[in-house]
Design an enzyme around this catalytic site. Sequence first.
Site, PDB file in Angstrom:
ATOM      1  N   CYS A  19     -52.454   9.244  25.986  1.00 55.51           N
ATOM      2  CA  CYS A  19     -53.756   9.826  25.631  1.00 55.51           C
ATOM      3  C   CYS A  19     -53.588  11.252  25.117  1.00 55.51           C
ATOM      4  CB  CYS A  19     -54.715   9.736  26.823  1.00 55.51           C
ATOM      5  SG  CYS A  19     -56.433  10.012  26.344  1.00 55.51           S
TER       6      CYS A  19
ATOM      7  N   HIS B 222     -54.659   4.069  27.393  1.00 56.94           N
ATOM      8  CA  HIS B 222     -54.085   4.208  28.736  1.00 56.94           C
ATOM      9  C   HIS B 222     -53.410   2.904  29.145  1.00 56.94           C
ATOM     10  CE1 HIS B 222     -55.859   8.105  29.930  1.00 56.94           C
ATOM     11  NE2 HIS B 222     -56.768   7.781  29.026  1.00 56.94           N
TER      12      HIS B 222
ATOM     13  N   GLU C  68     -51.787   2.326  31.727  1.00 57.03           N
ATOM     14  CA  GLU C  68     -51.957   2.134  33.176  1.00 57.03           C
ATOM     15  C   GLU C  68     -53.330   1.580  33.522  1.00 57.03           C
ATOM     16  OE1 GLU C  68     -52.274   4.918  31.586  1.00 57.03           O
ATOM     17  OE2 GLU C  68     -53.674   6.287  32.571  1.00 57.03           O
TER      18      GLU C  68
END
Lengths: 207, 251
Positions: free
Chosen positions: A83, A181, A183
């Site tokens: 990001c 992202h 994750e």
Amino acid sequence: MAGVELLVIQTGTANLASVVAGFRRAGTEPRVSNDPGQAINAEFLVLPGVGAMGAAMENLRRNRLDEMIAERIGRGRPTMAICLGLQILCAGSEESPGSDGLGIFPGSVRRFGGSMVVPQMGWNRVDPDTNCRLLEPGYAYFANSYRLAEAPLGWSVAWAEHGDRFIAALERGSVLACQFHPELSGDWGRGLIERWLAMGREGDRSC
Amino acid sequence: MLTTRIIPCLDVRDGRVVKGVRFQDLRDAGDPVELASAYEACGADELVLLDVSATPEGRSTALEIVRKVRARLSIPLTVGGGIRGVQAAGELLEAGADKIAVNTAAVARPDLLGELADRFGRQCTVLALDAASRPRGGWEVVVTSGREHTGNDAIAWAEEAARIGAGEILLTSWDRDGTRSGYDLELISAVRETVSVPLIASGGASTPGHLLEAIRAGADAVLAASIFHYREYSVAGLKEFLAGLGEEVRQ
């Protein structure tokens, strides 16, 4: 992947819980630090980030992490930017005029076009060019108001669209920079993290 | 192109998921960690966890739940309920929330939205706006779980909040919440026309058609609770329905 040494850079006020949990689920044991010595030596490095670019760059410079990150990327050591982490690698950002980025990608980051919903918040389709090795087509989770639109030379690109086409991710060897992202991108994101770890491991063995 | 998000909402009190009609008459609906994982597996794009505990003990339980949910969950998590300041927000983010939703405290002190945006980023700052329709048209902001009418115009508040720091608005129709009569589409359209930040519609969903209406009225995401908790519809099934009618969803 047990015992994999992975360092997450502490970029100021960034919330790291999700990043740490995501890499833990992928079988690593993440540590969080802003020590430049550890950053240069870590087997895997993650440069996360939320918030504004100016503040994040200031924090990196204060800890001399800017040079370390540029050196790691120059040497192709396994490094993942997430990001704002991707935006920090660009030359600059419309968000923080007068505050230079690392300039690894020569383009500047600009705000999404006027009529779009901003921040871009949610899942967007990622389309990798055929020369990508880590990135696969799928949906990734984005939360950003600024984006890079020009592809830097020498990097493989994955694209997404929000009003116009922008860079969803860039890869070169074991260096991966994601505007989304991983994750928070479910099974698709986890797969990407695992391929990045596997490629980093392979690269280490061949050296 | 950005897809429309489907967001199950977990109302959590003292460690358990509950869901009430108009925030009252709470019934037990399950373990939050189990429910969160099941929703992710079923295709949920994001989760909202609202802490409806009334006591300090309940609040610390909520932090523990956020930690446990985060360890398992690989989709975004928004947490709200009783957050009064930057410190409480920071604790929840450290525990594993990705976004913080504020409601009553932001109405009392709108600068809170700016403080959260400065500290954690606008993309992390969600305004939860509960709106009740007025007899002569328009909507009014209600707070403290709907017990208190503020007299403030809901549309003007949405606009001000987005200007100060909100990066997303979670818009709940107080009249429709828990009634299963569909979202307040006029309210969604009115807020959509006013703000350019992402808009999550909430309150009143009980059929797939209700979700479609809200999306067509301008919602970027639709939130629902009871239709998922009681297994009337699965997230995957709803996405199939929406995709069949030409909506962009992640499948």
